[in-house]
Write an enzyme that holds these catalytic residues in place. Structure first.
Site, mmCIF file in Angstrom:
data_model
loop_
_atom_site.group_PDB
_atom_site.id
_atom_site.type_symbol
_atom_site.label_atom_id
_atom_site.label_comp_id
_atom_site.label_asym_id
_atom_site.label_seq_id
_atom_site.Cartn_x
_atom_site.Cartn_y
_atom_site.Cartn_z
ATOM 1 N N GLU A 10 0.549 -1.021 0.494
ATOM 2 C CA GLU A 10 -0.265 0.425 -0.091
ATOM 3 C C GLU A 10 1.146 1.028 -0.255
ATOM 4 O O GLU A 10 1.964 1.164 1.281
ATOM 5 C CB GLU A 10 -1.165 0.059 1.431
ATOM 6 C CG GLU A 10 -2.274 -0.508 1.595
ATOM 7 C CD GLU A 10 -2.898 -0.963 2.487
ATOM 8 O OE1 GLU A 10 -2.880 0.326 3.014
ATOM 9 O OE2 GLU A 10 -3.325 -1.648 2.328
ATOM 10 N N ASP A 42 -5.843 9.307 9.640
ATOM 11 C CA ASP A 42 -4.874 9.254 9.307
ATOM 12 C C ASP A 42 -4.441 9.817 11.464
ATOM 13 O O ASP A 42 -4.695 11.061 11.539
ATOM 14 C CB ASP A 42 -3.921 9.237 8.708
ATOM 15 C CG ASP A 42 -4.117 8.793 7.574
ATOM 16 O OD1 ASP A 42 -4.341 7.480 7.883
ATOM 17 O OD2 ASP A 42 -3.925 9.142 6.401
ATOM 18 N N TYR A 50 -10.888 -4.335 3.380
ATOM 19 C CA TYR A 50 -10.136 -4.135 4.101
ATOM 20 C C TYR A 50 -10.611 -3.533 5.521
ATOM 21 O O TYR A 50 -11.732 -3.012 6.008
ATOM 22 C CB TYR A 50 -8.961 -2.269 3.701
ATOM 23 C CG TYR A 50 -8.208 -2.162 4.518
ATOM 24 C CD1 TYR A 50 -8.474 -1.922 6.173
ATOM 25 C CD2 TYR A 50 -7.226 -2.205 4.146
ATOM 26 C CE1 TYR A 50 -7.174 -1.305 7.358
ATOM 27 C CE2 TYR A 50 -5.564 -0.915 4.953
ATOM 28 C CZ TYR A 50 -6.238 -1.404 6.152
ATOM 29 O OH TYR A 50 -5.109 -0.512 6.921
#
Length: 262
Positions: free
Chosen positions: A49, A60, A175
């Site tokens: 990734e 994040d 995911y």
């Protein structure tokens, strides 16, 4: 089949789990980043990734936010990110590459242009964390029409009513975000993750990989035991951020991969 689909099919045949590694493209600089990325397959990484640096990475935590800032400060652009993929492909035609990030840089470039350039460069899939299924016409469907997998995130708050929508048009793998919160903010545990992975797998034939909250080889092994793969990002990016050389970073990645594969 795409490279991602071929890789998971091969892992299934071998009875192995996937190890997926995240690094920010251009962190801390183009040459160092490329050296690390080129070394990931030999360190045991099954899927790479690559983060697309962006100024406002809302999902994040500090480690990946700082990685993006370092990359941008050292001149990383979408052009250079795609150039990095092309440079990697000169020596590796098989390891899948997924670009992960946010929609704004893609939208600014133009979807048609981005999708075409990504495919030509050798990108295999996209994870765009701020585009929900309701916006599939924006990028998901054009990307899939070009032969790119569009990988969707499922989370602990994705209930049974929402899950079918999340899985619609998802390809490559699912995911599963193991925690509620930002990257690097908590620890994933198999006891909580296992039932959620089983619930997702009951609704799809796609592999389910788990990320967020995996920082050690032991944790990667624990999560891989209940999923189809483990994803590690912040723990790798932190070592890049503190100035570890590529060899040291890759040795750490190799240990993580051994945990997931074990």
């Amino acid at each position: 089949m795409t490279r991602i689909e071929r890789r998971f099919a091969a892992l299934r045949r071998d009875g192995r789990k996937a190890f997926v590694a995240f690094v920010m493209a251009g962190d801390p600089d183009f040459d160092t980043s490329l050296a690390i990325i080129r070394g990931l397959p030999a360190a045991g990484v099954d899927v790479i990734e690559m983060g697309m640096p962006f100024t406002d990475p809302m999902a994040d935590g500090p480690a990946i936010q700082l990685a993006g800032q370092r990359a941008l400060a050292n001149g990383q652009t979408m052009d250079r990110t795609l150039a990095m993929v092309r440079a990697f492909r000169e020596g590796d035609a098989e390891t899948p590459i997924v670009l992960m990030g946010y929609y704004n840089p893609i939208y600014s470039r133009g979807v048609a242009r981005f999708v075409e350039e990504a495919k030509v460069a050798g990108v295999d899939g996209l994870i765009v964390v701020d585009l929900p299924p309701e916006e599939d016409d924006e990028l998901c469907l054009p990307a899939q029409a070009a032969g790119l997998n569009f990988i969707r995130l499922a989370t602990p708050t994705t209930d049974d009513r929402r899950l079918p929508t999340v899985l619609t048009n998802t390809s490559g793998f699912v995911y599963y975000v193991s925690i509620t919160g930002i990257t690097g903010s908590a620890t994933a545990t198999a006891g909580l993750v296992g039932p959620e992975v089983a619930r997702i797998k009951a609704a799809t034939d796609l592999p389910v990989c788990v990320g967020f909250g995996i920082r050690t080889a032991a944790a990667a092994a624990e999560i891989a035991a209940v999923a189809d793969g483990a994803v590690v990002g912040s723990a790798i990016v932190e070592r890049i951020g503190r100035g570890d050389d590529p060899e040291t970073v890759l040795a750490f990645v190799e240990a993580l991969a051994a945990g997931a594969h074990g």
